[in-house]
Write a protein that holds these residues in place. Sequence first.
Motif, PDB file in Angstrom:
ATOM      1  N   ARG A  29       0.796  -1.224   0.000  1.00 55.24           N
ATOM      2  CA  ARG A  29       0.000   0.000   0.000  1.00 55.24           C
ATOM      3  C   ARG A  29       0.825   1.269   0.000  1.00 55.24           C
ATOM      4  O   ARG A  29       0.277   2.358  -0.187  1.00 55.24           O
ATOM      5  CB  ARG A  29      -0.952  -0.003   1.185  1.00 55.24           C
ATOM      6  CG  ARG A  29      -1.916  -1.148   1.062  1.00 55.24           C
ATOM      7  CD  ARG A  29      -3.242  -0.869   1.666  1.00 55.24           C
ATOM      8  NE  ARG A  29      -3.931  -2.140   1.780  1.00 55.24           N
ATOM      9  CZ  ARG A  29      -3.866  -2.890   2.869  1.00 55.24           C
ATOM     10  NH1 ARG A  29      -3.207  -2.486   3.926  1.00 55.24           N
ATOM     11  NH2 ARG A  29      -4.478  -4.041   2.896  1.00 55.24           N
ATOM     12  N   GLN A  30       2.120   1.156   0.228  1.00 55.32           N
ATOM     13  CA  GLN A  30       2.983   2.327   0.057  1.00 55.32           C
ATOM     14  C   GLN A  30       4.310   1.866  -0.537  1.00 55.32           C
ATOM     15  O   GLN A  30       4.687   0.692  -0.370  1.00 55.32           O
ATOM     16  CB  GLN A  30       3.206   3.082   1.383  1.00 55.32           C
ATOM     17  CG  GLN A  30       1.958   3.814   1.908  1.00 55.32           C
ATOM     18  CD  GLN A  30       1.375   4.847   0.953  1.00 55.32           C
ATOM     19  OE1 GLN A  30       2.078   5.413   0.107  1.00 55.32           O
ATOM     20  NE2 GLN A  30       0.073   5.092   1.054  1.00 55.32           N
ATOM     21  N   PRO A  31       5.015   2.762  -1.218  1.00 59.48           N
ATOM     22  CA  PRO A  31       6.199   2.338  -1.963  1.00 59.48           C
ATOM     23  C   PRO A  31       7.317   1.757  -1.092  1.00 59.48           C
ATOM     24  O   PRO A  31       7.958   0.789  -1.483  1.00 59.48           O
ATOM     25  CB  PRO A  31       6.664   3.625  -2.666  1.00 59.48           C
ATOM     26  CG  PRO A  31       5.928   4.753  -2.028  1.00 59.48           C
ATOM     27  CD  PRO A  31       4.694   4.182  -1.438  1.00 59.48           C
ATOM     28  N   PHE A  68      -4.185   7.241 -10.848  1.00 58.65           N
ATOM     29  CA  PHE A  68      -4.688   5.894 -10.546  1.00 58.65           C
ATOM     30  C   PHE A  68      -5.613   5.512 -11.696  1.00 58.65           C
ATOM     31  O   PHE A  68      -6.847   5.536 -11.561  1.00 58.65           O
ATOM     32  CB  PHE A  68      -5.462   5.888  -9.225  1.00 58.65           C
ATOM     33  CG  PHE A  68      -4.616   6.091  -8.000  1.00 58.65           C
ATOM     34  CD1 PHE A  68      -3.687   5.132  -7.617  1.00 58.65           C
ATOM     35  CD2 PHE A  68      -4.769   7.219  -7.209  1.00 58.65           C
ATOM     36  CE1 PHE A  68      -2.920   5.296  -6.463  1.00 58.65           C
ATOM     37  CE2 PHE A  68      -4.013   7.388  -6.058  1.00 58.65           C
ATOM     38  CZ  PHE A  68      -3.089   6.427  -5.687  1.00 58.65           C
ATOM     39  N   HIS A  69      -4.999   5.162 -12.828  1.00 57.08           N
ATOM     40  CA  HIS A  69      -5.807   4.993 -14.043  1.00 57.08           C
ATOM     41  C   HIS A  69      -6.695   3.758 -13.980  1.00 57.08           C
ATOM     42  O   HIS A  69      -7.647   3.648 -14.745  1.00 57.08           O
ATOM     43  CB  HIS A  69      -4.903   4.976 -15.280  1.00 57.08           C
ATOM     44  CG  HIS A  69      -4.101   3.725 -15.462  1.00 57.08           C
ATOM     45  ND1 HIS A  69      -3.270   3.219 -14.479  1.00 57.08           N
ATOM     46  CD2 HIS A  69      -3.993   2.885 -16.520  1.00 57.08           C
ATOM     47  CE1 HIS A  69      -2.683   2.127 -14.935  1.00 57.08           C
ATOM     48  NE2 HIS A  69      -3.100   1.904 -16.170  1.00 57.08           N
ATOM     49  N   SER A  71      -8.425   2.969 -11.329  1.00 56.77           N
ATOM     50  CA  SER A  71      -9.501   3.200 -10.360  1.00 56.77           C
ATOM     51  C   SER A  71     -10.672   3.870 -11.063  1.00 56.77           C
ATOM     52  O   SER A  71     -10.477   4.581 -12.047  1.00 56.77           O
ATOM     53  CB  SER A  71      -9.010   4.109  -9.233  1.00 56.77           C
ATOM     54  OG  SER A  71      -8.033   3.455  -8.491  1.00 56.77           O
ATOM     55  N   GLY A 105      -2.118  10.252  -7.654  1.00 54.24           N
ATOM     56  CA  GLY A 105      -1.290   9.474  -6.741  1.00 54.24           C
ATOM     57  C   GLY A 105       0.055  10.153  -6.530  1.00 54.24           C
ATOM     58  O   GLY A 105       0.519  10.935  -7.379  1.00 54.24           O
ATOM     59  N   ASP A 128       5.038   1.453  -5.750  1.00 55.07           N
ATOM     60  CA  ASP A 128       3.750   0.777  -5.489  1.00 55.07           C
ATOM     61  C   ASP A 128       2.812   0.958  -6.684  1.00 55.07           C
ATOM     62  O   ASP A 128       1.619   1.144  -6.504  1.00 55.07           O
ATOM     63  CB  ASP A 128       3.113   1.307  -4.189  1.00 55.07           C
ATOM     64  CG  ASP A 128       2.963   2.826  -4.175  1.00 55.07           C
ATOM     65  OD1 ASP A 128       3.411   3.491  -5.136  1.00 55.07           O
ATOM     66  OD2 ASP A 128       2.383   3.352  -3.208  1.00 55.07           O
TER      67      ASP A 128
HETATM   68  N1  SAM Z   1       1.740   5.999  -2.698  1.00 56.51           N
HETATM   69  C1  SAM Z   1       0.571   6.332  -3.469  1.00 56.51           C
HETATM   70  C2  SAM Z   1      -0.213   7.472  -2.865  1.00 56.51           C
HETATM   71  O1  SAM Z   1      -0.235   7.582  -1.646  1.00 56.51           O
HETATM   72  O2  SAM Z   1      -0.816   8.227  -3.609  1.00 56.51           O
HETATM   73  C3  SAM Z   1      -0.324   5.134  -3.660  1.00 56.51           C
HETATM   74  C4  SAM Z   1      -1.050   4.669  -2.417  1.00 56.51           C
HETATM   75  S1  SAM Z   1      -2.322   3.533  -2.845  1.00 56.51           S
HETATM   76  C5  SAM Z   1      -3.003   3.147  -1.262  1.00 56.51           C
HETATM   77  C6  SAM Z   1      -1.396   2.107  -3.284  1.00 56.51           C
HETATM   78  C7  SAM Z   1      -2.203   1.118  -4.072  1.00 56.51           C
HETATM   79  O3  SAM Z   1      -2.576   1.710  -5.287  1.00 56.51           O
HETATM   80  C8  SAM Z   1      -1.439  -0.110  -4.465  1.00 56.51           C
HETATM   81  O4  SAM Z   1      -1.526  -1.075  -3.444  1.00 56.51           O
HETATM   82  C9  SAM Z   1      -2.130  -0.556  -5.757  1.00 56.51           C
HETATM   83  O5  SAM Z   1      -3.082  -1.561  -5.503  1.00 56.51           O
HETATM   84  C10 SAM Z   1      -2.864   0.692  -6.230  1.00 56.51           C
HETATM   85  N2  SAM Z   1      -2.409   1.181  -7.533  1.00 56.51           N
HETATM   86  C11 SAM Z   1      -1.143   1.319  -7.975  1.00 56.51           C
HETATM   87  N3  SAM Z   1      -1.131   1.838  -9.214  1.00 56.51           N
HETATM   88  C12 SAM Z   1      -2.429   2.044  -9.552  1.00 56.51           C
HETATM   89  C13 SAM Z   1      -3.071   2.560 -10.719  1.00 56.51           C
HETATM   90  N4  SAM Z   1      -2.372   2.988 -11.771  1.00 56.51           N
HETATM   91  N5  SAM Z   1      -4.431   2.609 -10.740  1.00 56.51           N
HETATM   92  C14 SAM Z   1      -5.158   2.188  -9.670  1.00 56.51           C
HETATM   93  N6  SAM Z   1      -4.601   1.693  -8.542  1.00 56.51           N
HETATM   94  C15 SAM Z   1      -3.249   1.618  -8.490  1.00 56.51           C
END
Ligand code: SAM
Length: 240
Positions: A29-31, A68-69, A71, A105, A128
């Motif tokens: 959930r975090q890098p 977060f493309h 999502s 993000g 991440d």
């Molecule tokens: N560190 C970043 C932030 O705080 O903005 C991301 C935190 S988010 C809780 C981390 C999660 O985002 C990962 O566990 C993964 O499942 C999801 N993720 C990563 N890349 C993504 C993307 N391109 N689109 C949607 N979800 C993504």
Amino acid sequence: PYSEASTAFTLTPIGRIASDYPDKFGIPRQPGLASAARATLTLAPPFDDPLTVRGLDAFSHLWLTFVFHQSPTRWTPLVRPPRLGGNAKHGVFATRSTHRPNRLGLSLVELVKIETHHGVTLHLRGHDLVDGTPVLDIKPYLAWAEALPEARSGFAPAPPPSLPVTFSAAAETALLARDDSDSLRNLIRQVLAQDPRPAYHKNARNTSERRYGVRLRDVDVRFHPSASNGIDAMHVEDIV
Ligand code: SAM
């Protein structure tokens, strides 16, 4: 309504991520939770002029802003952070949820190497991001200004618990046949230590009978929870 706001911005990705994480399932959930996770960021024209990264190699870590493309664009004011077992609701702006307005993000990543032979490719570690993530901007990280270990961190005051991970003989054999065995072993360990299973599986009984798979780099990692001496752990059965 929000979608009719008169001031809108159009952002163009400067590049795309190629990642050790082909799917969202399993991504920490975090890098900082998986330092072994590799990615490349290849810049797109006209941002791929090597002049755009002149001096960047003097920095060990970078901030990436990205979309977060994967999502949905729909969002709600309250979200359920997985960290709280999905039971408590917090304001979307009080979380790092991927379901948020603008789907923006922010990740702090390690810069390993910059290639400028054909365009610009940054080699990154400890991220991440799912494969294909569009990146909007890069900024160098300034530890003296931005590292605040004493800051209050709300519902996530410390790193999440980390489970021990064990490997079967077959999994070890598969690892040792590869050039990247140490890096891949670390990646698998760091990912499974976070217990990627959905919360409703973690709480279920007889969970150790269920098998799971996570795709990392170019392999399928087959694993299941195991409990030895009452200590929860993750066991890697095979790597194919
Ligand atoms: N560190 C970043 C932030 O705080 O903005 C991301 C935190 S988010 C809780 C981390 C999660 O985002 C990962 O566990 C993964 O499942 C999801 N993720 C990563 N890349 C993504 C993307 N391109 N689109 C949607 N979800 C993504």
